[in-house]
Each structure stands twice: as C-alpha cells, then as structure tokens.
Design an enzyme around this catalytic site. Structure first.
Site, mmCIF file in Angstrom:
data_model
loop_
_atom_site.group_PDB
_atom_site.id
_atom_site.type_symbol
_atom_site.label_atom_id
_atom_site.label_comp_id
_atom_site.label_asym_id
_atom_site.label_seq_id
_atom_site.Cartn_x
_atom_site.Cartn_y
_atom_site.Cartn_z
ATOM 1 N N PHE A 33 19.424 -30.569 -52.615
ATOM 2 C CA PHE A 33 20.166 -31.827 -52.697
ATOM 3 C C PHE A 33 19.251 -33.023 -52.968
ATOM 4 O O PHE A 33 19.704 -34.071 -53.442
ATOM 5 C CB PHE A 33 20.981 -32.049 -51.423
ATOM 6 C CG PHE A 33 20.239 -32.632 -50.256
ATOM 7 C CD1 PHE A 33 20.350 -33.978 -49.931
ATOM 8 C CD2 PHE A 33 19.451 -31.836 -49.441
ATOM 9 C CE1 PHE A 33 19.683 -34.518 -48.857
ATOM 10 C CE2 PHE A 33 18.796 -32.359 -48.349
ATOM 11 C CZ PHE A 33 18.901 -33.708 -48.050
ATOM 12 N N LYS A 34 17.969 -32.877 -52.720
ATOM 13 C CA LYS A 34 17.054 -33.988 -52.958
ATOM 14 C C LYS A 34 17.014 -34.381 -54.432
ATOM 15 O O LYS A 34 16.660 -35.520 -54.765
ATOM 16 C CB LYS A 34 15.650 -33.616 -52.467
ATOM 17 C CG LYS A 34 15.584 -33.123 -51.025
ATOM 18 C CD LYS A 34 16.025 -34.166 -50.037
ATOM 19 C CE LYS A 34 16.063 -33.641 -48.615
ATOM 20 N NZ LYS A 34 14.776 -33.448 -48.003
ATOM 21 N N ASP A 35 17.367 -33.457 -55.322
ATOM 22 C CA ASP A 35 17.401 -33.785 -56.757
ATOM 23 C C ASP A 35 18.398 -34.894 -57.066
ATOM 24 O O ASP A 35 18.219 -35.632 -58.046
ATOM 25 C CB ASP A 35 17.779 -32.556 -57.580
ATOM 26 C CG ASP A 35 16.683 -31.509 -57.615
ATOM 27 O OD1 ASP A 35 15.509 -31.879 -57.632
ATOM 28 O OD2 ASP A 35 17.033 -30.307 -57.621
#
Length: 498
Positions: A112-114
């Site tokens: 999810f950091k993308d």
C-alpha cells in the site's frame, strides 16, 4: 493553506516547505492549520471520476501553494497507465455480504505504500523547486518492511535526490529484504540496523533534529527530508483512497450517497488510519475507524484506555510491517484532539522519551473512542484467518490484511454493528508467501521463492511478476550498522560518497 508543528503551534509554513523539510526542527510533525470541508455534492462528483481525478480533487484542497497544473502533472505521473496492475488503481472487491476489501497493493512494489510513494517524489521535486536553492535532498527512511522498497522505487534516479533506507536486521520478511537489497538506481542506499523498527526510526529522527549533523550535511550541499509517513507529503495522498473507496461503494450500489461505512485498518505507525481520520474530519460519512494490531498491541491498549505504554515485550510476528511500539503519527491525532495544545504534546512526548508511557486523560480518551474501536490478534489467529478466509470466500490474504479481517470479525461479533465495512488490504500475499503457505496448512520446505511457486500451485493465483523476478537479481546492499546516530550518519556519508 498553511501548516504548523505539533510541538510549536506558532509556526506557519506552506505545504511545499512542510514536504521539503519532512519533520519540524523541534521534533514535531507538520499538520494543516485548517481542515478543508466537503459536502455531498463533492462526493457525488467523485463517484463519476477515475482514481487519478479523485486524487487531483483532494490534493488541491490541501496543497494550495501549488499551481493546479503542477498537481495534475504530479498525479498523472504517479498513477500513469501501466504503473498499477489494476485499472482502478485501488479497487474495492466484495469479501462477503456487506464486508469489502480495499486492495491497496497493485503498485510496483506490491504494498500500500506505493499509493503515496509513487506520488511523493514528484511532490517533493516540485516543492524543492519552490523552497530550495542549489541543494540536493537526502531522503532518510526507517522501514518496517514495505515503506523502504516503495520509497526506493519511487525515488530511484530522481534528479536532485538521494535516498538511504534503514531496516531492522532480521525484522522484515525474506521477500521484503530481497526487494531492498537488490534495488537498482545510482542514488540509492540500503543498510540493516541491529535492532527493531523503533530503533531505526528513533535513529532517523535523531539525525533530523541533531544540529551538528544538519550543519555537517548543509555545508556539503545536502538537506534532509523523509519518505516516512511523518512527512505530510506521504500522508496526504493516503487520504485520497478513503474517498475513492467510498465513491466506489456508491458506484457499485453497495451504499447510497450519504450512508455511513466503517473502515478497518491494520496499522503499526498509525499513518494509514490517521489518513482515514483526516477524511472523516473533512466530511466523509464514517461511523467507526477500527484499528487492527498484531501481538504488538500498544495501539489497542491506548485506544481502549488512553494510556500509551511501550514498556512491554516486543514480538517479531508474521506481520512484520506492524511490529512497532512507537507509533509516530499518533502525535498528530493527539495534537488535534488536545485543541492544538503544543505544550501538552511536548509534555506527553517528553514523558514517552523518559518513561516510555503517557496518559492523555479521560476527556481526550473519550474523544478518541467516539470514532475509534480497536482490537488485536496473535500469529496463530492471523494464520487461522488466512486459511478460513481462503476456504470460505476464496480470497487470499496476506498476514497484515488477515489481522484486520480477524479484528473486524471480533468487533462485529462483540458489537453487532452491521454497518457496511471496508477492510484495507495492505500487501500482496506473495510478499509473505512462506507464512501464507504455512497458514494454509501446507508444508514449508524451501526458501521464499520455492514457497512462492508452491503458493501459486495451491491457490491457482499467479504471483506478481516483480516478486517472482527477484530470485535471480544480484544483491547490492548487505551492510549492517549499529542503532546509534554516529553509525547511521556514517552509512549516509558513505552512500553519498562523502
């Protein structure tokens, strides 16, 4: 819109300055001085938009010192066709009944950091053009696993930047470690720290606020910034996907515009769920934010009691990105709920530094519990949930998403709350394939890449190509340092060739 510090409420800076600096010199975190408000008409427009257009609409409310064309260009570059494996970028899929999953892992590093770290480099470059002269930016990152790779990939070969990532030695999954150790790019550096994530994060924060270190690098033409969620430029893009999920729920006919929903968020550093809190404060119709923790349940206890106490056993779990006992972004919530009382924040965080605990008091605790619920589960329950979810619903969870599924099921059984729910899914199960194979009741008989192939065979679900392709990539970074400012500074100097 201007920004202030959680530890100096008299400060006023632009969003570009906040993004460039990353963290305030006083050790506080930058927060907006006001919260933009939206109405039902705004939400109705979002329903008809793509994810990219939703992002542009939300960011323009917060980054008012940016030209609208600048924001459009940043967002278009971040979510360009082909960067995410889903055309919807962050699709909402049905798990069962009125329970849904927001898949946030379709980006280039499968986490999810993308969602934010494909955008932050563009925001930072535009911010630097407004605020810096003849300086190169050094991005410092402490990671519990996913942020490191996402930041490395986002900043790889971005002109005018260097990035150095520190991760806990033996504290990330083998797949996460291989992702970081093989990172390509001329401007990247990676080093393990002998300690846990909190040690790495404490070291990075100390470097940011050490005047001698700052002067040393300033003289050499470098300034520090951050890609962790302590940086407002990392946090603000995360607000977008909560609005997007709500709009998709309306579009799919699962709710009617104006209905409340619940969000269930697995979190360790409190950034992901805090982004949801900002969305709620803007006017997004939400009944409860449900905070899901693993065995490192410091946030569960805090939300339940109002006492934050990191003086407890630290567990290395199968959900390593949540193996955190010092949740940095909680400071932003406490600042807001204390009426932006910077003196109170300083007192609490001085107590945390000296004694390892603080108590926000009954009134603030009650305000937190009005919006938040919390729960936790251990590794056994996590693995059991992975298996049950796959057998019952043919949905394959990673170890972090499974924590959220378990905590939500426990919450619903306890409260009877049938409000439509959206569970954040934060990583591909193939980032933790050995744990997932074991959870499915199969024998673990090889390394992570052997287990990747086995998981594909068991489930019939193809692994992301970027993970499968790691097997034969050459290791570039094998360094290990101690958890102190001197050693970590030396790593940075070597990475920059100083």
């Amino acid at each position: 819109m201007l920004y202030t510090s959680t530890r100096d409420a008299s400060l006023r800076i632009t969003s570009a300055e906040a993004i460039t600096r990353g963290i305030s010199a006083d050790g506080g975190l930058f927060v907006p001085c006001e919260t933009p408000k939206i109405d039902e008409a705004f939400l109705a427009k979002l329903v008809e938009m793509s994810y990219t257009d939703r992002a542009k609409a939300i960011l323009k409310l917060y980054l008012t010192d940016f030209d609208p064309a600048e924001i459009d260009a940043c967002v278009d570059a971040a979510y360009a066709p082909g960067k995410f494996s889903s055309a919807d970028v962050a699709p909402v899929v049905t798990l069962h009944d009125n329970v849904n999953v927001l898949e946030l892992w379709h980006g280039p590093t499968c986490a999810f950091k993308d969602m934010a770290l494909q955008l932050l480099p563009h925001l930072l470059k535009a911010s630097a053009a407004k605020t810096l002269r003849d300086k190169k930016i050094v991005i410092l990152v402490a990671t519990s696993g996913d942020t490191g790779k996402a930041a490395l990939e986002g900043f790889r070969d971005v002109e005018g930047t260097n990035i150095v990532v520190f991760y806990p030695n033996s504290g990330v999954s083998p797949m996460q470690q291989k992702q970081m150790q093989t990172q390509e790019g001329a401007n990247v550096g990676v080093c393990a720290v002998n300690g846990n994530f909190d040690d790495a994060q404490t070291g990075v924060k100390a470097i940011f606020t050490d005047p001698a270190v700052k002067q040393l690098f300033d003289e050499k033409g470098y300034v520090f910034s951050s890609a962790n969620s302590i940086n407002w430029g990392r946090l603000v893009p995360q607000i977008v996907y909560y609005f997007s999920a709500y709009a998709d729920m309306v579009r799919q006919g699962k709710i009617t515009l104006g209905d409340e929903i619940n969000f269930v968020v697995p979190t360790g550093n409190f950034g992901n769920i805090l982004a949801a809190n900002y969305a709620v404060n803007m006017g997004l119709p939400v009944r409860k934010l449900i905070c899901a923790s693993n065995a490192n349940n410091v946030l569960t206890d805090f939300i339940t009691t109002g006492v934050y106490d990191r003086n407890r056993q630290f567990y290395m779990t199968v959900s390593p990105s949540m193996d955190i006992l010092i949740s940095s972004n909680l400071e932003r919530l406490i600042f807001a709920l204390s009426g932006e009382d910077d003196a109170a924040v300083r007192t609490l965080y001085d107590a945390l530094k000296k004694t390892g605990r603080f108590d926000v008091g009954q009134a603030t605790g009650d305000r937190i519990r009005a919006l938040y619920a919390a729960g936790c589960c251990d590794d056994a329950a996590t693995k059991r949930t992975i298996r049950e979810t796959f057998e019952k619903h043919q949905y394959l969870c990673d170890t972090h998403t499974a924590v959220a599924v378990r905590v939500y099921e426990d919450y619903r059984a306890k409260t009877g709350d049938q409000t439509p729910a959206v569970i954040d899914s934060t990583a591909s199960p193939y980032k933790f394939c050995t744990s997932v194979v074991e959870a499915l009741g199969e024998t673990v008989d090889g390394d992570d890449f052997a287990m990747l192939e086995k998981l594909e065979a068991i489930t019939g679900i193809a692994a992301p190509a970027q993970l499968a392709g790691l097997r034969d990539k050459a290791i570039r970074f094998e360094g290990v340092c101690e958890r102190n400012v001197d050693d970590m500074r030396a790593v940075i100097q070597r990475s920059l060739g100083l």
